[in-house]
Design a protein around this motif. Structure first.
Motif, PDB file in Angstrom:
ATOM      1  N   PHE A 283      18.840 -43.872 -52.751  1.00  0.00           N
ATOM      2  CA  PHE A 283      19.597 -42.875 -53.492  1.00  0.00           C
ATOM      3  C   PHE A 283      19.140 -42.788 -54.943  1.00  0.00           C
ATOM      4  CE2 PHE A 283      23.320 -40.983 -55.521  1.00  0.00           C
ATOM      5  CZ  PHE A 283      23.471 -39.869 -54.718  1.00  0.00           C
ATOM      6  N   SER A 284      18.838 -43.923 -55.549  1.00  0.00           N
ATOM      7  CA  SER A 284      18.367 -43.907 -56.939  1.00  0.00           C
ATOM      8  C   SER A 284      17.045 -43.149 -57.060  1.00  0.00           C
ATOM      9  CB  SER A 284      18.216 -45.329 -57.468  1.00  0.00           C
ATOM     10  OG  SER A 284      17.290 -46.054 -56.684  1.00  0.00           O
ATOM     11  N   LYS A 285      16.163 -43.318 -56.082  1.00  0.00           N
ATOM     12  CA  LYS A 285      14.881 -42.595 -56.088  1.00  0.00           C
ATOM     13  C   LYS A 285      15.101 -41.095 -55.884  1.00  0.00           C
ATOM     14  CE  LYS A 285      12.029 -46.081 -56.445  1.00  0.00           C
ATOM     15  NZ  LYS A 285      11.263 -46.273 -57.676  1.00  0.00           N
ATOM     16  N   LEU A 286      16.100 -40.759 -55.087  1.00  0.00           N
ATOM     17  CA  LEU A 286      16.415 -39.355 -54.855  1.00  0.00           C
ATOM     18  C   LEU A 286      16.913 -38.701 -56.144  1.00  0.00           C
ATOM     19  CD1 LEU A 286      16.356 -37.394 -52.509  1.00  0.00           C
ATOM     20  CD2 LEU A 286      18.681 -38.046 -51.975  1.00  0.00           C
ATOM     21  N   LEU A 287      17.756 -39.419 -56.891  1.00  0.00           N
ATOM     22  CA  LEU A 287      18.235 -38.898 -58.167  1.00  0.00           C
ATOM     23  C   LEU A 287      17.087 -38.748 -59.167  1.00  0.00           C
ATOM     24  CD1 LEU A 287      21.606 -40.823 -58.582  1.00  0.00           C
ATOM     25  CD2 LEU A 287      21.274 -38.438 -57.924  1.00  0.00           C
ATOM     26  N   GLU A 288      16.197 -39.728 -59.185  1.00  0.00           N
ATOM     27  CA  GLU A 288      15.028 -39.642 -60.068  1.00  0.00           C
ATOM     28  C   GLU A 288      14.150 -38.446 -59.683  1.00  0.00           C
ATOM     29  OE1 GLU A 288      12.966 -43.377 -59.854  1.00  0.00           O
ATOM     30  OE2 GLU A 288      14.666 -44.495 -60.684  1.00  0.00           O
ATOM     31  N   ALA A 289      14.010 -38.202 -58.401  1.00  0.00           N
ATOM     32  CA  ALA A 289      13.215 -37.065 -57.940  1.00  0.00           C
ATOM     33  C   ALA A 289      13.853 -35.754 -58.375  1.00  0.00           C
ATOM     34  CB  ALA A 289      13.064 -37.104 -56.424  1.00  0.00           C
ATOM     35  N   LEU A 290      15.171 -35.664 -58.267  1.00  0.00           N
ATOM     36  CA  LEU A 290      15.853 -34.444 -58.703  1.00  0.00           C
ATOM     37  C   LEU A 290      15.659 -34.218 -60.201  1.00  0.00           C
ATOM     38  CD1 LEU A 290      19.170 -34.682 -56.636  1.00  0.00           C
ATOM     39  CD2 LEU A 290      17.254 -33.120 -56.276  1.00  0.00           C
ATOM     40  N   GLU A 291      15.739 -35.301 -60.979  1.00  0.00           N
ATOM     41  CA  GLU A 291      15.505 -35.177 -62.420  1.00  0.00           C
ATOM     42  C   GLU A 291      14.068 -34.729 -62.695  1.00  0.00           C
ATOM     43  OE1 GLU A 291      16.518 -39.003 -64.004  1.00  0.00           O
ATOM     44  OE2 GLU A 291      18.639 -38.485 -64.215  1.00  0.00           O
ATOM     45  N   ALA A 292      13.113 -35.310 -61.983  1.00  0.00           N
ATOM     46  CA  ALA A 292      11.704 -34.960 -62.174  1.00  0.00           C
ATOM     47  C   ALA A 292      11.413 -33.523 -61.764  1.00  0.00           C
ATOM     48  CB  ALA A 292      10.815 -35.911 -61.381  1.00  0.00           C
TER      49      ALA A 292
ATOM     50  N   ALA B 233      13.285 -31.068 -62.377  1.00  0.00           N
ATOM     51  CA  ALA B 233      13.985 -30.234 -63.351  1.00  0.00           C
ATOM     52  C   ALA B 233      15.306 -29.665 -62.835  1.00  0.00           C
ATOM     53  CB  ALA B 233      13.081 -29.118 -63.851  1.00  0.00           C
ATOM     54  N   VAL B 234      15.973 -30.409 -61.955  1.00  0.00           N
ATOM     55  CA  VAL B 234      17.332 -30.035 -61.571  1.00  0.00           C
ATOM     56  C   VAL B 234      18.198 -30.306 -62.800  1.00  0.00           C
ATOM     57  CG1 VAL B 234      19.273 -30.647 -60.075  1.00  0.00           C
ATOM     58  CG2 VAL B 234      16.974 -30.521 -59.143  1.00  0.00           C
ATOM     59  N   PRO B 235      19.114 -29.402 -63.151  1.00  0.00           N
ATOM     60  CA  PRO B 235      19.929 -29.620 -64.347  1.00  0.00           C
ATOM     61  C   PRO B 235      20.598 -31.001 -64.347  1.00  0.00           C
ATOM     62  CG  PRO B 235      20.281 -27.425 -63.503  1.00  0.00           C
ATOM     63  CD  PRO B 235      19.403 -28.132 -62.515  1.00  0.00           C
ATOM     64  N   GLU B 236      20.580 -31.617 -65.508  1.00  0.00           N
ATOM     65  CA  GLU B 236      21.074 -32.986 -65.643  1.00  0.00           C
ATOM     66  C   GLU B 236      22.530 -33.119 -65.206  1.00  0.00           C
ATOM     67  OE1 GLU B 236      21.595 -36.377 -69.143  1.00  0.00           O
ATOM     68  OE2 GLU B 236      20.754 -34.415 -69.632  1.00  0.00           O
ATOM     69  N   ILE B 237      23.329 -32.114 -65.476  1.00  0.00           N
ATOM     70  CA  ILE B 237      24.750 -32.178 -65.117  1.00  0.00           C
ATOM     71  C   ILE B 237      24.930 -32.258 -63.604  1.00  0.00           C
ATOM     72  CG2 ILE B 237      25.094 -29.678 -65.119  1.00  0.00           C
ATOM     73  CD1 ILE B 237      27.640 -32.203 -66.398  1.00  0.00           C
ATOM     74  N   ILE B 238      24.086 -31.567 -62.850  1.00  0.00           N
ATOM     75  CA  ILE B 238      24.178 -31.606 -61.382  1.00  0.00           C
ATOM     76  C   ILE B 238      23.804 -32.993 -60.874  1.00  0.00           C
ATOM     77  CG2 ILE B 238      23.206 -30.690 -59.242  1.00  0.00           C
ATOM     78  CD1 ILE B 238      23.035 -27.974 -60.637  1.00  0.00           C
ATOM     79  N   VAL B 239      22.752 -33.565 -61.438  1.00  0.00           N
ATOM     80  CA  VAL B 239      22.321 -34.905 -61.028  1.00  0.00           C
ATOM     81  C   VAL B 239      23.415 -35.919 -61.340  1.00  0.00           C
ATOM     82  CG1 VAL B 239      20.601 -36.712 -61.384  1.00  0.00           C
ATOM     83  CG2 VAL B 239      19.885 -34.326 -61.309  1.00  0.00           C
ATOM     84  N   LYS B 240      24.043 -35.787 -62.507  1.00  0.00           N
ATOM     85  CA  LYS B 240      25.114 -36.731 -62.879  1.00  0.00           C
ATOM     86  C   LYS B 240      26.346 -36.572 -62.007  1.00  0.00           C
ATOM     87  CE  LYS B 240      23.687 -37.778 -67.499  1.00  0.00           C
ATOM     88  NZ  LYS B 240      24.019 -37.931 -68.895  1.00  0.00           N
ATOM     89  N   VAL B 241      26.667 -35.352 -61.637  1.00  0.00           N
ATOM     90  CA  VAL B 241      27.815 -35.127 -60.746  1.00  0.00           C
ATOM     91  C   VAL B 241      27.549 -35.745 -59.381  1.00  0.00           C
ATOM     92  CG1 VAL B 241      29.087 -33.349 -59.488  1.00  0.00           C
ATOM     93  CG2 VAL B 241      28.728 -33.120 -61.938  1.00  0.00           C
ATOM     94  N   ILE B 242      26.321 -35.586 -58.873  1.00  0.00           N
ATOM     95  CA  ILE B 242      25.966 -36.189 -57.585  1.00  0.00           C
ATOM     96  C   ILE B 242      26.051 -37.708 -57.664  1.00  0.00           C
ATOM     97  CG2 ILE B 242      24.077 -36.532 -55.934  1.00  0.00           C
ATOM     98  CD1 ILE B 242      23.179 -33.652 -56.619  1.00  0.00           C
ATOM     99  N   ALA B 243      25.521 -38.282 -58.751  1.00  0.00           N
ATOM    100  CA  ALA B 243      25.574 -39.738 -58.921  1.00  0.00           C
ATOM    101  C   ALA B 243      27.015 -40.218 -59.036  1.00  0.00           C
ATOM    102  CB  ALA B 243      24.780 -40.146 -60.160  1.00  0.00           C
ATOM    103  N   PHE B 244      27.823 -39.479 -59.778  1.00  0.00           N
ATOM    104  CA  PHE B 244      29.232 -39.832 -59.946  1.00  0.00           C
ATOM    105  C   PHE B 244      29.967 -39.781 -58.609  1.00  0.00           C
ATOM    106  CE2 PHE B 244      33.629 -38.680 -61.051  1.00  0.00           C
ATOM    107  CZ  PHE B 244      33.931 -39.694 -61.932  1.00  0.00           C
ATOM    108  N   ALA B 245      29.753 -38.713 -57.855  1.00  0.00           N
ATOM    109  CA  ALA B 245      30.411 -38.562 -56.552  1.00  0.00           C
ATOM    110  C   ALA B 245      29.994 -39.683 -55.610  1.00  0.00           C
ATOM    111  CB  ALA B 245      30.069 -37.206 -55.945  1.00  0.00           C
ATOM    112  N   TYR B 246      28.707 -40.014 -55.607  1.00  0.00           N
ATOM    113  CA  TYR B 246      28.210 -41.083 -54.736  1.00  0.00           C
ATOM    114  C   TYR B 246      28.843 -42.421 -55.114  1.00  0.00           C
ATOM    115  CZ  TYR B 246      24.929 -44.172 -52.348  1.00  0.00           C
ATOM    116  OH  TYR B 246      24.376 -45.130 -51.548  1.00  0.00           O
ATOM    117  N   ARG B 247      28.946 -42.659 -56.405  1.00  0.00           N
ATOM    118  CA  ARG B 247      29.504 -43.935 -56.852  1.00  0.00           C
ATOM    119  C   ARG B 247      30.976 -44.059 -56.470  1.00  0.00           C
ATOM    120  NH1 ARG B 247      30.309 -46.026 -63.018  1.00  0.00           N
ATOM    121  NH2 ARG B 247      31.236 -48.004 -62.473  1.00  0.00           N
ATOM    122  N   TYR B 248      31.740 -42.994 -56.686  1.00  0.00           N
ATOM    123  CA  TYR B 248      33.178 -43.100 -56.505  1.00  0.00           C
ATOM    124  C   TYR B 248      33.657 -42.810 -55.097  1.00  0.00           C
ATOM    125  CZ  TYR B 248      33.813 -44.313 -61.271  1.00  0.00           C
ATOM    126  OH  TYR B 248      33.765 -45.000 -62.438  1.00  0.00           O
TER     127      TYR B 248
END
Length: 166
Positions: A104-113, A115-130
């Motif tokens: 999952f961490s690599k998937l988030l890094e790929a989304l950032e690389a 150029a997926v908007p940072e807010i979307i990546v953070k929301v996905i990470a937040f949802a996954y965590r919680y």
């Protein structure tokens, strides 16, 4: 493969699956064979894969079920439901393959690389965590209900239980 390559492939595959005309059942079969080959190459257990895909089937059928009562000719309604089912299963299969073969961490890094908007990546990470926090809280609620010998006996009790869940 690199997570960025897999992610781009996933998005392209979903766009291709969805944009394929509903009546092209041979094309859907070819896509399915292609995903089956990828499944075999990924060495994901077939039972693991099937358990995940079976979760989606009731939702797809529920959406398509209401279309069966439209005013279009019966054959069109069945073709639409079949096409919707094929497109959904192919897209979900591709998603399961992506998530099952990529950390999952690599998937988030790929989304950032990519150029997926940072807010979307953070929301996905937040949802996954919680999601796990919510799952633990639900398990505690179920355990507490069992400890209190809770068993819904009538509609009023079920309604109250629904309010608690909400």
């Amino acid at each position: 493969w690199d997570a960025r390559v897999k992610t781009v492939f996933f998005f392209i595959a979903v766009v291709v699956f969805i944009s394929t005309p509903t009546k092209n059942f041979l094309t859907f079969a070819a896509y399915g064979i292609f995903l089956a080959v990828i499944l075999a190459l990924s060495k994901i257990p077939v039972l693991f894969f099937m358990k995940r895909i079976l979760v989606v089937i009731p939702f797809v059928l529920a959406v398509g079920f209401f279309h069966l009562f439209s005013d279009k000719p019966y054959i069109e309604r069945v073709e639409f439901l079949s096409g919707l089912f094929a497109k959904s299963m192919l897209s979900v299969s591709a998603l399961i393959l992506l998530v099952s073969t990529t950390k999952f961490s690599k998937l988030l890094e790929a989304l950032e690389a990519l150029a997926v908007p940072e807010i979307i990546v953070k929301v996905i990470a937040f949802a996954y965590r919680y999601i796990f926090v919510l799952q633990d809280e639900l398990m505690r609620m179920v355990q507490a209900a069992k400890a209190r010998n809770f068993a819904p006996k009538n509609l009023f009790t079920v309604k109250n239980f629904g309010w608690i869940i909400g």
